[in-house]
Write a protein that holds these residues in place. Structure first.
Motif, PDB file in Angstrom:
ATOM      1  N   ILE A  31      18.009 -57.882  65.747  1.00  0.00           N
ATOM      2  CA  ILE A  31      17.551 -56.663  66.287  1.00  0.00           C
ATOM      3  C   ILE A  31      18.714 -55.617  66.327  1.00  0.00           C
ATOM      4  O   ILE A  31      18.282 -54.409  66.648  1.00  0.00           O
ATOM      5  CB  ILE A  31      16.760 -56.863  67.512  1.00  0.00           C
ATOM      6  CG1 ILE A  31      15.893 -55.862  67.957  1.00  0.00           C
ATOM      7  CG2 ILE A  31      17.831 -57.173  68.913  1.00  0.00           C
ATOM      8  CD1 ILE A  31      14.900 -55.976  66.922  1.00  0.00           C
ATOM      9  N   GLY A  80      21.843 -51.680  56.409  1.00  0.00           N
ATOM     10  CA  GLY A  80      21.504 -52.811  57.291  1.00  0.00           C
ATOM     11  C   GLY A  80      21.751 -54.140  56.797  1.00  0.00           C
ATOM     12  O   GLY A  80      22.300 -54.329  56.100  1.00  0.00           O
ATOM     13  N   THR A 126      15.432 -61.122  61.507  1.00  0.00           N
ATOM     14  CA  THR A 126      15.923 -59.799  61.739  1.00  0.00           C
ATOM     15  C   THR A 126      16.764 -59.887  62.975  1.00  0.00           C
ATOM     16  O   THR A 126      16.558 -60.535  63.992  1.00  0.00           O
ATOM     17  CB  THR A 126      15.035 -58.607  61.985  1.00  0.00           C
ATOM     18  OG1 THR A 126      14.333 -58.395  60.578  1.00  0.00           O
ATOM     19  CG2 THR A 126      15.820 -57.320  62.347  1.00  0.00           C
ATOM     20  N   PRO A 145      11.018 -60.568  59.135  1.00  0.00           N
ATOM     21  CA  PRO A 145      10.693 -60.002  60.340  1.00  0.00           C
ATOM     22  C   PRO A 145      11.379 -61.022  61.377  1.00  0.00           C
ATOM     23  O   PRO A 145      11.826 -60.690  62.538  1.00  0.00           O
ATOM     24  CB  PRO A 145       9.477 -59.616  60.504  1.00  0.00           C
ATOM     25  CG  PRO A 145       8.791 -59.460  59.131  1.00  0.00           C
ATOM     26  CD  PRO A 145       9.815 -60.210  58.334  1.00  0.00           C
ATOM     27  N   SER A 161      13.822 -53.770  58.394  1.00  0.00           N
ATOM     28  CA  SER A 161      14.623 -52.583  58.957  1.00  0.00           C
ATOM     29  C   SER A 161      14.644 -51.425  58.431  1.00  0.00           C
ATOM     30  O   SER A 161      14.389 -50.306  58.799  1.00  0.00           O
ATOM     31  CB  SER A 161      15.992 -53.169  59.445  1.00  0.00           C
ATOM     32  OG  SER A 161      15.896 -54.259  60.247  1.00  0.00           O
ATOM     33  N   TYR A 162      15.243 -51.338  56.954  1.00  0.00           N
ATOM     34  CA  TYR A 162      15.294 -50.426  56.196  1.00  0.00           C
ATOM     35  C   TYR A 162      14.080 -49.563  56.050  1.00  0.00           C
ATOM     36  O   TYR A 162      13.935 -48.430  56.097  1.00  0.00           O
ATOM     37  CB  TYR A 162      15.834 -50.754  54.773  1.00  0.00           C
ATOM     38  CG  TYR A 162      16.462 -49.626  54.072  1.00  0.00           C
ATOM     39  CD1 TYR A 162      17.869 -48.731  54.409  1.00  0.00           C
ATOM     40  CD2 TYR A 162      15.880 -49.179  52.854  1.00  0.00           C
ATOM     41  CE1 TYR A 162      17.965 -47.767  53.774  1.00  0.00           C
ATOM     42  CE2 TYR A 162      16.241 -48.253  52.249  1.00  0.00           C
ATOM     43  CZ  TYR A 162      17.440 -47.386  52.445  1.00  0.00           C
ATOM     44  OH  TYR A 162      17.950 -46.219  51.712  1.00  0.00           O
ATOM     45  N   SER A 190      11.284 -49.801  57.805  1.00  0.00           N
ATOM     46  CA  SER A 190      10.727 -49.025  58.992  1.00  0.00           C
ATOM     47  C   SER A 190      11.604 -47.637  59.217  1.00  0.00           C
ATOM     48  O   SER A 190      10.833 -46.671  59.442  1.00  0.00           O
ATOM     49  CB  SER A 190      11.021 -49.946  60.155  1.00  0.00           C
ATOM     50  OG  SER A 190      10.254 -51.172  60.051  1.00  0.00           O
ATOM     51  N   SER A 191      12.684 -47.626  59.215  1.00  0.00           N
ATOM     52  CA  SER A 191      13.312 -46.457  59.428  1.00  0.00           C
ATOM     53  C   SER A 191      13.225 -45.232  58.443  1.00  0.00           C
ATOM     54  O   SER A 191      13.245 -44.288  58.813  1.00  0.00           O
ATOM     55  CB  SER A 191      14.902 -46.751  59.012  1.00  0.00           C
ATOM     56  OG  SER A 191      15.609 -46.938  57.965  1.00  0.00           O
ATOM     57  N   ILE A 242      17.990 -47.984  62.547  1.00  0.00           N
ATOM     58  CA  ILE A 242      16.919 -47.026  63.006  1.00  0.00           C
ATOM     59  C   ILE A 242      17.893 -45.671  63.430  1.00  0.00           C
ATOM     60  O   ILE A 242      17.557 -44.397  63.272  1.00  0.00           O
ATOM     61  CB  ILE A 242      15.956 -47.432  64.293  1.00  0.00           C
ATOM     62  CG1 ILE A 242      14.958 -48.483  63.452  1.00  0.00           C
ATOM     63  CG2 ILE A 242      15.403 -46.274  64.834  1.00  0.00           C
ATOM     64  CD1 ILE A 242      14.064 -47.783  62.868  1.00  0.00           C
ATOM     65  N   PHE A 275      18.876 -53.917  63.206  1.00  0.00           N
ATOM     66  CA  PHE A 275      17.414 -52.960  63.250  1.00  0.00           C
ATOM     67  C   PHE A 275      17.922 -51.719  64.052  1.00  0.00           C
ATOM     68  O   PHE A 275      17.684 -50.458  63.598  1.00  0.00           O
ATOM     69  CB  PHE A 275      16.203 -54.024  63.822  1.00  0.00           C
ATOM     70  CG  PHE A 275      15.167 -52.973  64.063  1.00  0.00           C
ATOM     71  CD1 PHE A 275      14.412 -53.010  62.665  1.00  0.00           C
ATOM     72  CD2 PHE A 275      14.637 -52.050  64.997  1.00  0.00           C
ATOM     73  CE1 PHE A 275      13.096 -52.363  62.853  1.00  0.00           C
ATOM     74  CE2 PHE A 275      13.756 -51.398  64.912  1.00  0.00           C
ATOM     75  CZ  PHE A 275      12.742 -51.476  63.782  1.00  0.00           C
ATOM     76  N   ASP A 276      18.141 -51.817  65.420  1.00  0.00           N
ATOM     77  CA  ASP A 276      18.553 -50.580  66.007  1.00  0.00           C
ATOM     78  C   ASP A 276      19.697 -49.686  65.476  1.00  0.00           C
ATOM     79  O   ASP A 276      19.442 -48.495  65.322  1.00  0.00           O
ATOM     80  CB  ASP A 276      19.084 -51.130  67.535  1.00  0.00           C
ATOM     81  CG  ASP A 276      18.030 -51.723  68.273  1.00  0.00           C
ATOM     82  OD1 ASP A 276      17.178 -51.596  68.010  1.00  0.00           O
ATOM     83  OD2 ASP A 276      18.480 -52.436  69.167  1.00  0.00           O
TER      84      ASP A 276
END
Length: 241
Positions: free
Chosen positions: A95, A85, A93, A90, A145-146, A148-149, A102, A98-99
Motif C-alpha cells: 500500500i 510502481g 499490493t 490487489p 496501482s498504476y 488506478s492512478s 497515486i 500504491f500511495d
C-alpha cells in the motif's frame, strides 16, 4: 506541422523517454520548453542538447510545484512525469507503493494543473495534455496501482476540461501502450508476458517514444482546437478488442 513559435510549454517528466521525445518535438516546432523533473543532471543534459530550460521540482511536493510554475508565462503543459510502481495483485499490493504511485501520477498531475491554471486563465487560454495509459482503459494483470492512478488522471482530465473550457483552456489525455524502455522490459519483456500481449494487439508491436510524442503535440496544438476532455488511446488497437 504546427507552429509553437512564441509559446512556452512545460513538460514534466522531461528526462524520461516519452517526455524527452516530446521536448525535442516541441523545440523543433518553435516552442520555448521548460523541462521539468527531479533529476538536475538529466535535465541539464537535455537542455544542452535541445535548448530547453531545465526546471527541477518534485511532483510529490505542492510547495515545489507552486514555486516552480507560478511565475512562468505558460501557454501549454504536458504532464508526463510518472512512476510505474510494482507489478502486484490487489491482495499482494504494497500500500505504500500504491500511495506513491497515486501521489506522483494523479496527485502530481492535478497539482501542476492547479498551479498553472491561474496564469493560463489570466493570459487568455492554452492547452494541457496529460499522459495517461492504456492501463486506465482496460484491466491489465498486476497493474492495480498504476492503472488506478491513470484512471484518476483521465478523470482529472475530464473535470479539468469541463471547468477550464470557459477560460479557453483545453485539457486532454493520451493513453499509450507499452514503450519498450529498460524499465518496462522487466515485465513486458518476459517471454510469458510480451508475446501474449502483442498477439492481442491489432498492430502487434511495441510503440516508440516518437509515436507517443506526436499525438501529444497534436493535442497541444491549434490543429486540435475543438478537442477537449478526450482520452486518446495510442495503443496499436489493443483497447478496441
Amino acid at each position: 506541422m504546427a507552429d509553437f513559435t512564441g509559446r512556452a510549454v512545460l513538460v514534466t517528466g522531461a528526462t524520461g523517454g516519452i517526455g524527452a521525445a516530446t521536448v525535442r518535438r516541441l523545440i523543433g516546432q518553435g516552442a520555448m520548453v521548460y523541462a521539468g523533473g527531479r533529476n538536475p543532471d538529466g535535465l541539464a543534459e537535455l537542455a544542452a542538447e535541445t535548448g530547453a530550460r531545465p526546471l527541477p521540482f518534485d511532483l510529490t511536493s505542492e510547495d515545489e510545484i507552486r514555486t516552480a510554475v507560478t511565475n512562468l508565462d505558460l501557454w501549454g503543459v504536458v504532464n508526463c512525469g510518472g512512476f510505474g510502481g510494482e507489478i502486484a495483485t490487489p491482495q499482494d499490493t504494497d500500500i505504500e507503493v500504491f500511495d506513491k504511485v497515486i501521489a506522483i501520477n494523479a496527485r502530481g498531475s492535478l497539482l501542476v494543473i492547479k498551479h498553472v491554471a491561474p496564469g493560463m486563465i489570466e493570459r487568455g487560454g492554452g492547452s494541457i495534455v496529460n499522459v495517461s495509459s492504456q492501463a486506465s482503459l482496460v484491466a491489465l494483470p498486476g497493474h492495480v496501482s498504476y492503472g488506478s492512478s491513470k484512471a484518476a488522471v483521465d478523470n482529472i482530465t475530464r473535470v479539468s476540461a469541463l471547468e477550464l473550457g470557459k477560460h479557453n483552456i483545453r485539457v486532454n489525455s493520451v493513453n499509450p501502450t507499452v514503450v519498450m524502455t529498460e524499465m518496462s522490459a522487466d515485465f513486458w519483456g518476459r517471454p510469458d508476458v510480451g508475446p501474449a500481449f502483442l498477439a492481442q494487439m491489432p498492430l502487434g508491436r511495441w510503440a516508440t517514444e516518437d509515436e507517443i510524442a506526436a499525438p501529444i503535440v497534436f493535442l497541444l496544438s491549434d490543429d486540435a482546437a475543438m478537442i477537449t476532455g478526450t482520452s486518446l488511446p495510442i495503443d496499436g488497437g489493443y483497447t478496441c478488442r
